[in-house]
Write an enzyme that holds these catalytic residues in place. Structure first.
Site, PDB file in Angstrom:
ATOM      1  N   THR A   1       1.383  13.326   4.679  1.00 38.82           N
ATOM      2  CA  THR A   1       1.916  11.720   4.706  1.00 38.82           C
ATOM      3  C   THR A   1       3.322  12.622   5.407  1.00 38.82           C
ATOM      4  O   THR A   1       3.752  13.736   4.243  1.00 38.82           O
ATOM      5  CB  THR A   1       2.088  10.819   4.012  1.00 38.82           C
ATOM      6  OG1 THR A   1       2.917   9.506   4.833  1.00 38.82           O
ATOM      7  CG2 THR A   1       3.154  11.162   2.740  1.00 38.82           C
ATOM      8  N   HIS A   2       3.909  12.499   6.641  1.00 40.18           N
ATOM      9  CA  HIS A   2       5.362  12.709   7.333  1.00 40.18           C
ATOM     10  C   HIS A   2       6.249  12.132   6.463  1.00 40.18           C
ATOM     11  O   HIS A   2       7.648  12.104   6.660  1.00 40.18           O
ATOM     12  CB  HIS A   2       5.390  13.070   8.168  1.00 40.18           C
ATOM     13  CG  HIS A   2       4.238  13.745   8.427  1.00 40.18           C
ATOM     14  ND1 HIS A   2       2.823  13.394   9.480  1.00 40.18           N
ATOM     15  CD2 HIS A   2       4.519  15.188   8.914  1.00 40.18           C
ATOM     16  CE1 HIS A   2       2.282  15.168   9.602  1.00 40.18           C
ATOM     17  NE2 HIS A   2       3.322  15.981   9.529  1.00 40.18           N
TER      18      HIS A   2
ATOM     19  N   PRO B   1       8.832  10.576   3.237  1.00 39.11           N
ATOM     20  CA  PRO B   1       9.157  11.049   2.801  1.00 39.11           C
ATOM     21  C   PRO B   1       9.423   9.602   2.113  1.00 39.11           C
ATOM     22  O   PRO B   1       9.862   9.744   0.843  1.00 39.11           O
ATOM     23  CB  PRO B   1      10.736  11.505   2.790  1.00 39.11           C
ATOM     24  CG  PRO B   1      10.823  10.781   4.240  1.00 39.11           C
ATOM     25  CD  PRO B   1       9.462  10.589   4.680  1.00 39.11           C
TER      26      PRO B   1
ATOM     27  N   LYS C   1       7.102   7.153   1.322  1.00 33.98           N
ATOM     28  CA  LYS C   1       5.507   7.213   0.472  1.00 33.98           C
ATOM     29  C   LYS C   1       5.613   8.468  -0.415  1.00 33.98           C
ATOM     30  O   LYS C   1       5.230   7.632  -1.005  1.00 33.98           O
ATOM     31  CB  LYS C   1       4.594   7.229   1.430  1.00 33.98           C
ATOM     32  CG  LYS C   1       3.674   6.832   0.899  1.00 33.98           C
ATOM     33  CD  LYS C   1       2.110   6.520   2.251  1.00 33.98           C
ATOM     34  CE  LYS C   1       1.086   5.937   1.981  1.00 33.98           C
ATOM     35  NZ  LYS C   1       0.282   5.689   3.238  1.00 33.98           N
TER      36      LYS C   1
ATOM     37  N   ASP D   1      -5.723   5.521   2.723  1.00 37.59           N
ATOM     38  CA  ASP D   1      -5.931   5.035   3.554  1.00 37.59           C
ATOM     39  C   ASP D   1      -6.012   3.521   3.112  1.00 37.59           C
ATOM     40  O   ASP D   1      -7.437   3.573   2.037  1.00 37.59           O
ATOM     41  CB  ASP D   1      -7.760   5.247   4.240  1.00 37.59           C
ATOM     42  CG  ASP D   1      -7.294   5.085   5.883  1.00 37.59           C
ATOM     43  OD1 ASP D   1      -6.106   5.187   6.493  1.00 37.59           O
ATOM     44  OD2 ASP D   1      -8.956   4.450   6.128  1.00 37.59           O
ATOM     45  N   SER D   2      -5.516   2.872   3.451  1.00 33.91           N
ATOM     46  CA  SER D   2      -5.161   1.079   2.682  1.00 33.91           C
ATOM     47  C   SER D   2      -5.591   0.174   4.348  1.00 33.91           C
ATOM     48  O   SER D   2      -5.198   0.368   5.246  1.00 33.91           O
ATOM     49  CB  SER D   2      -4.579   1.511   1.663  1.00 33.91           C
ATOM     50  OG  SER D   2      -2.990   1.372   2.483  1.00 33.91           O
TER      51      SER D   2
ATOM     52  N   GLY E   1       3.585  -5.071   6.505  1.00 31.77           N
ATOM     53  CA  GLY E   1       2.714  -4.804   6.936  1.00 31.77           C
ATOM     54  C   GLY E   1       2.194  -6.386   6.749  1.00 31.77           C
ATOM     55  O   GLY E   1       3.012  -7.684   7.293  1.00 31.77           O
ATOM     56  N   TYR E   2       0.436  -6.595   5.818  1.00 32.72           N
ATOM     57  CA  TYR E   2       0.320  -7.790   5.765  1.00 32.72           C
ATOM     58  C   TYR E   2       0.815  -8.882   4.367  1.00 32.72           C
ATOM     59  O   TYR E   2       0.288  -9.600   3.876  1.00 32.72           O
ATOM     60  CB  TYR E   2      -0.601  -7.922   5.963  1.00 32.72           C
ATOM     61  CG  TYR E   2      -2.052  -6.835   6.494  1.00 32.72           C
ATOM     62  CD1 TYR E   2      -2.188  -8.296   7.737  1.00 32.72           C
ATOM     63  CD2 TYR E   2      -1.817  -6.201   7.206  1.00 32.72           C
ATOM     64  CE1 TYR E   2      -2.549  -8.125   8.668  1.00 32.72           C
ATOM     65  CE2 TYR E   2      -2.160  -5.764   8.318  1.00 32.72           C
ATOM     66  CZ  TYR E   2      -3.279  -6.560   9.236  1.00 32.72           C
ATOM     67  OH  TYR E   2      -3.314  -6.012  10.997  1.00 32.72           O
TER      68      TYR E   2
END
Length: 195
Positions: free
Chosen positions: A8-9, A11, A13, A68-69, A152-153
């Site tokens: 990932t780009h 930071p 995360k 991936d989620s 998100g959700y």
């Protein structure tokens, strides 16, 4: 010390993964990925996680971890699934995605609003066999968004066993039980084996 690149780009995360894995994997250092974004053209969470992990491992020469989620709604056959981040069309428009999903479920009774978050993690070490694990967080879709935590959700997802949405839980509560927490606990032994 074991250095692992997180595909990932972002930071934020990378810091989150470091915090969540640091205690379980002594000597682990999570670094962010600075290479090109691969095309995620897989048809499952597992395929997309492997695409990202392989690209990061190949680019850096380091063991690479990718996730991936998404959210999967039972009555919708598991959708949005791998399309969760772009359900309303534009990638990453969380509010539009959330509103669209609520609209699509407007006429669905509470008894049929079962759903789960899925997090799939892939670990690829150069020259080694990949390790893939999955974390599932079962629950249901609320009728309206509630809570200011999370993203998100989270505001419309009610985990099994409670009435609060994921966005109403504290970070500590969520980190203890979420789909990502479950997947990270499952990948920790493979990360320890790298050392």
């Amino acid at each position: 010390m074991v250095r692992v690149v997180l595909a990932t780009h972002n930071p934020h995360k990378a810091r989150e993964f470091q915090q969540l894995l640091g205690a379980a994997v002594p000597g682990l250092e999570i670094v962010t990925y600075d290479g090109p974004e691969p095309v995620e053209d897989g048809t499952s969470f597992e395929e997309n996680a492997l695409i990202k992990a392989r690209a990061a491992a190949e680019h850096t020469g380091l063991p690479a971890l990718a996730d991936d989620s998404g959210i999967c709604v039972d009555v919708m056959g598991g959708a949005p699934g791998i399309f969760s981040a772009r359900w309303a069309g534009a990638h990453g428009d969380a509010q539009a995605n959330l509103r669209l999903l609520l609209d699509q479920l407007a006429d669905i009774p509470d008894t049929d609003r079962g759903a789960h978050f899925t997090a799939t993690l892939a670990l690829v070490a150069p020259g080694g066999e990949p390790t893939v694990v999955q974390g599932i967080w079962p629950g249901r879709i609320a009728r309206e968004a509630r809570g200011g935590n999370g993203h998100g959700y989270d505001p419309i997802f009610v985990p099994d066993g409670g009435e609060a949405t994921a966005a109403e839980l504290s970070a500590e509560q969520k980190n203890a039980d979420s789909h990502r927490a479950r997947a990270l606990a499952a990948i920790a032994p493979a990360l320890r084996d790298l050392g």
